[in-house]
Write a protein that holds these residues in place. Structure first.
Motif, PDB file in Angstrom:
ATOM      1  N   SER A  15       0.980  -1.079  -0.116  1.00 28.28           N
ATOM      2  CA  SER A  15       0.259   0.108  -0.031  1.00 28.28           C
ATOM      3  C   SER A  15       0.745   1.212  -0.003  1.00 28.28           C
ATOM      4  O   SER A  15       0.556   2.350  -0.799  1.00 28.28           O
ATOM      5  CB  SER A  15      -0.952  -0.018   1.213  1.00 28.28           C
ATOM      6  OG  SER A  15      -2.038   0.936   1.077  1.00 28.28           O
ATOM      7  N   ASP A  16       1.884   1.320   0.698  1.00 29.75           N
ATOM      8  CA  ASP A  16       2.828   2.386   0.852  1.00 29.75           C
ATOM      9  C   ASP A  16       3.625   2.706  -0.532  1.00 29.75           C
ATOM     10  O   ASP A  16       3.829   3.863  -0.754  1.00 29.75           O
ATOM     11  CB  ASP A  16       3.987   2.266   1.707  1.00 29.75           C
ATOM     12  CG  ASP A  16       3.308   2.054   3.302  1.00 29.75           C
ATOM     13  OD1 ASP A  16       2.280   2.798   3.420  1.00 29.75           O
ATOM     14  OD2 ASP A  16       4.093   2.043   4.223  1.00 29.75           O
ATOM     15  N   ARG A  17       3.671   1.733  -1.438  1.00 33.06           N
ATOM     16  CA  ARG A  17       4.137   1.758  -2.781  1.00 33.06           C
ATOM     17  C   ARG A  17       3.175   2.131  -3.744  1.00 33.06           C
ATOM     18  O   ARG A  17       3.324   2.018  -4.853  1.00 33.06           O
ATOM     19  CB  ARG A  17       5.160   0.348  -2.812  1.00 33.06           C
ATOM     20  CG  ARG A  17       6.588   0.690  -2.301  1.00 33.06           C
ATOM     21  CD  ARG A  17       6.892  -0.694  -1.878  1.00 33.06           C
ATOM     22  NE  ARG A  17       8.407  -0.438  -1.404  1.00 33.06           N
ATOM     23  CZ  ARG A  17       8.459  -0.299   0.153  1.00 33.06           C
ATOM     24  NH1 ARG A  17       7.286   0.002   0.556  1.00 33.06           N
ATOM     25  NH2 ARG A  17       9.630  -0.394   0.532  1.00 33.06           N
ATOM     26  N   GLY A  18       2.135   2.378  -3.484  1.00 35.60           N
ATOM     27  CA  GLY A  18       1.154   2.675  -4.241  1.00 35.60           C
ATOM     28  C   GLY A  18       0.537   1.492  -5.107  1.00 35.60           C
ATOM     29  O   GLY A  18      -0.121   1.787  -6.212  1.00 35.60           O
ATOM     30  N   LEU A  19       0.569   0.268  -4.769  1.00 35.59           N
ATOM     31  CA  LEU A  19       0.301  -0.941  -5.687  1.00 35.59           C
ATOM     32  C   LEU A  19      -1.213  -1.417  -5.081  1.00 35.59           C
ATOM     33  O   LEU A  19      -1.844  -1.841  -5.817  1.00 35.59           O
ATOM     34  CB  LEU A  19       1.342  -2.177  -5.390  1.00 35.59           C
ATOM     35  CG  LEU A  19       2.776  -1.776  -5.937  1.00 35.59           C
ATOM     36  CD1 LEU A  19       3.553  -3.005  -5.680  1.00 35.59           C
ATOM     37  CD2 LEU A  19       2.666  -1.378  -7.241  1.00 35.59           C
ATOM     38  N   LEU A  20      -1.767  -0.919  -4.082  1.00 35.65           N
ATOM     39  CA  LEU A  20      -2.735  -1.164  -3.540  1.00 35.65           C
ATOM     40  C   LEU A  20      -3.610  -0.022  -3.333  1.00 35.65           C
ATOM     41  O   LEU A  20      -3.365   1.134  -2.692  1.00 35.65           O
ATOM     42  CB  LEU A  20      -2.876  -1.851  -2.096  1.00 35.65           C
ATOM     43  CG  LEU A  20      -2.396  -3.289  -2.084  1.00 35.65           C
ATOM     44  CD1 LEU A  20      -2.462  -3.998  -0.642  1.00 35.65           C
ATOM     45  CD2 LEU A  20      -3.203  -4.185  -2.863  1.00 35.65           C
ATOM     46  N   PRO A  21      -4.884  -0.062  -4.034  1.00 32.88           N
ATOM     47  CA  PRO A  21      -5.869   1.028  -3.961  1.00 32.88           C
ATOM     48  C   PRO A  21      -6.574   1.434  -2.615  1.00 32.88           C
ATOM     49  O   PRO A  21      -7.251   0.121  -2.225  1.00 32.88           O
ATOM     50  CB  PRO A  21      -6.743   0.769  -5.301  1.00 32.88           C
ATOM     51  CG  PRO A  21      -6.803  -0.540  -5.466  1.00 32.88           C
ATOM     52  CD  PRO A  21      -5.309  -1.089  -4.970  1.00 32.88           C
ATOM     53  N   GLU A  22      -6.708   2.417  -2.078  1.00 35.06           N
ATOM     54  CA  GLU A  22      -7.536   2.527  -0.961  1.00 35.06           C
ATOM     55  C   GLU A  22      -8.713   3.145  -1.317  1.00 35.06           C
ATOM     56  O   GLU A  22      -9.091   3.954  -2.340  1.00 35.06           O
ATOM     57  CB  GLU A  22      -6.886   3.571  -0.074  1.00 35.06           C
ATOM     58  CG  GLU A  22      -5.502   3.344   0.620  1.00 35.06           C
ATOM     59  CD  GLU A  22      -5.035   4.363   1.299  1.00 35.06           C
ATOM     60  OE1 GLU A  22      -5.506   5.352   1.756  1.00 35.06           O
ATOM     61  OE2 GLU A  22      -3.745   4.360   1.889  1.00 35.06           O
ATOM     62  N   ALA A  23      -9.885   2.621  -0.803  1.00 34.06           N
ATOM     63  CA  ALA A  23     -11.271   3.032  -1.155  1.00 34.06           C
ATOM     64  C   ALA A  23     -11.503   4.233  -0.373  1.00 34.06           C
ATOM     65  O   ALA A  23     -12.326   5.049  -0.888  1.00 34.06           O
ATOM     66  CB  ALA A  23     -12.410   1.939  -0.856  1.00 34.06           C
ATOM     67  N   ALA A  24     -11.183   4.400   0.780  1.00 32.47           N
ATOM     68  CA  ALA A  24     -11.424   5.515   1.628  1.00 32.47           C
ATOM     69  C   ALA A  24     -10.575   5.471   2.775  1.00 32.47           C
ATOM     70  O   ALA A  24      -9.541   4.969   3.005  1.00 32.47           O
ATOM     71  CB  ALA A  24     -13.055   5.438   2.001  1.00 32.47           C
ATOM     72  N   ARG A  25     -10.814   6.591   3.750  1.00 37.97           N
ATOM     73  CA  ARG A  25     -10.036   6.540   5.082  1.00 37.97           C
ATOM     74  C   ARG A  25     -11.139   6.874   6.202  1.00 37.97           C
ATOM     75  O   ARG A  25     -12.269   7.272   5.822  1.00 37.97           O
ATOM     76  CB  ARG A  25      -9.191   7.844   5.057  1.00 37.97           C
ATOM     77  CG  ARG A  25      -7.908   7.784   4.352  1.00 37.97           C
ATOM     78  CD  ARG A  25      -6.832   7.237   5.120  1.00 37.97           C
ATOM     79  NE  ARG A  25      -5.681   6.915   4.184  1.00 37.97           N
ATOM     80  CZ  ARG A  25      -4.395   6.716   5.109  1.00 37.97           C
ATOM     81  NH1 ARG A  25      -4.252   6.548   6.059  1.00 37.97           N
ATOM     82  NH2 ARG A  25      -3.252   6.645   4.044  1.00 37.97           N
ATOM     83  N   SER A  26     -10.821   6.011   7.082  1.00 32.68           N
ATOM     84  CA  SER A  26     -11.921   6.046   8.233  1.00 32.68           C
ATOM     85  C   SER A  26     -11.763   7.530   8.908  1.00 32.68           C
ATOM     86  O   SER A  26     -10.811   8.289   8.585  1.00 32.68           O
ATOM     87  CB  SER A  26     -11.499   5.079   9.114  1.00 32.68           C
ATOM     88  OG  SER A  26     -10.456   5.340   9.942  1.00 32.68           O
ATOM     89  N   GLY A  27     -12.943   7.726   9.767  1.00 32.39           N
ATOM     90  CA  GLY A  27     -12.653   8.971  10.427  1.00 32.39           C
ATOM     91  C   GLY A  27     -11.414   9.254  11.330  1.00 32.39           C
ATOM     92  O   GLY A  27     -11.041  10.239  11.543  1.00 32.39           O
TER      93      GLY A  27
END
Length: 320
Positions: free
Chosen positions: A27-39
């Protein structure tokens, strides 16, 4: 799971059978897409992240480097190039392992008194083996100012390609070739023929163009193991020498050429080792340029009609 549902990093790791550390790394290397961030600012991932994580892990299982994994994820056509690159890399590694195995068998099976010398020879080559020393030898040995296309052609024909799966005997032949071509020269004038020397009237480019044609014409006779004989190959061989000197092919010229070639220094040891390195497990050997040259010299001697002519004697081989 609803389309709007997301997972925490721990939940994604659990579903993928991975560790949280692994998910965070990709994830840190931009290979996994994040759908959102929690509160609270924590990462949330959707189903597409699970599919991508599984693909990433499959590629990493095949030892695909992380930068290449990124290329595959970014471009649909990158996978073919990455797979081809890994196959080339594995081929090189397998060849190196086969050469090491054959070298170890060479040391294991030789008499104890020869082991130190063979170890020295084998220790001088890399795995997979490099032919750079042989190519440098030929570029140095050839006469200066040859056209680059002719030098490239001669080097390509004279430098053997090491087998991918060698026998111990082939490893020894290659190691001896490497030592022969990378060691210091012995003998005067670098063991070169008269045609290489300045002031002899030769045009080396004309000579070597003709010799390559003569060797090709002689090769079928060598493969068929026919004895040296007059014919098109010999005529081409003599014509190459005559043309390089700007003279005609006559009986007198052939006699002089035979005497000259018999007296010239030779590198027979090189061609003998090349034959040992490239010999197939069964069937006749593929003729080397050195073997073709010997056959044509013998044919030239045999074509001399004078009674009591002197048969050709092997001339000494130089280490150069």
């Amino acid at each position: 799971m609803s389309p709007d549902a997301t997972w925490s990093i721990g939940e994604l790791a659990e579903r993928a059978g991975a560790t949280v550390k692994t998910v965070r790394f990709y994830s840190d290397r931009g290979l996994l897409p994040e759908a959102a961030r929690s509160g609270g600012g924590h990462r949330r991932y959707g189903p597409e992240a699970l599919d991508r994580l599984r693909l990433i892990r499959s590629l990493r299982t095949l030892d695909v480097p992380v930068p290449d994994v990124g290329r595959v994820l970014e471009r649909d056509d990158a996978l073919e190039d990455v797979v081809a690159g890994k196959l080339r890399e594995l081929g090189t590694q397998l060849t190196a392992l086969r050469w090491r195995e054959a070298a170890l068998r060479l040391l294991q099976d030789c008499p104890p008194g020869e082991r130190a010398e063979r170890l020295r020879l084998v220790g001088g080559i890399s795995t997979p083996p490099s032919t750079a020393a042989m190519a440098a030898f030929w570029r140095s040995w050839l006469p200066p100012r040859l056209p680059s296309r002719l030098v490239a052609a001669i080097v390509d024909e004279a430098v053997p390609q090491p087998p991918d799966d060698p026998t111990p005997a082939q490893v020894l032949a290659f190691a001896r070739l490497h030592a022969f071509t990378s060691g210091p020269c012995t003998g005067g004038d670098r063991g070169q023929p008269e045609a290489h020397r300045t002031g002899t009237g030769y045009r080396p480019a004309v000579l070597y163009d003709g010799l390559r044609e003569a060797f090709a014409l002689a090769s079928p006779d060598l493969r068929a193991q026919r004895p040296p004989r007059p014919g098109e190959a010999l005529d081409c061989f003599v014509s190459a020498h005559a043309g390089a000197l700007g003279t005609r092919d006559t009986a007198a010229f052939r006699r002089r050429l035979g005497v000259q070639l018999a007296a010239e220094p030779r590198i027979d040891h090189y061609w003998q080792l090349v034959a040992e390195l490239t010999s197939p497990p069964s069937g006749p050997r593929e003729p080397t340029p050195g073997a073709a040259h010997d056959w044509l010299r013998a044919a030239l001697d045999a074509s001399d009609p004078r009674p009591g002519r002197r048969t050709r004697e092997p001339s000494s081989s130089t280490n150069c």
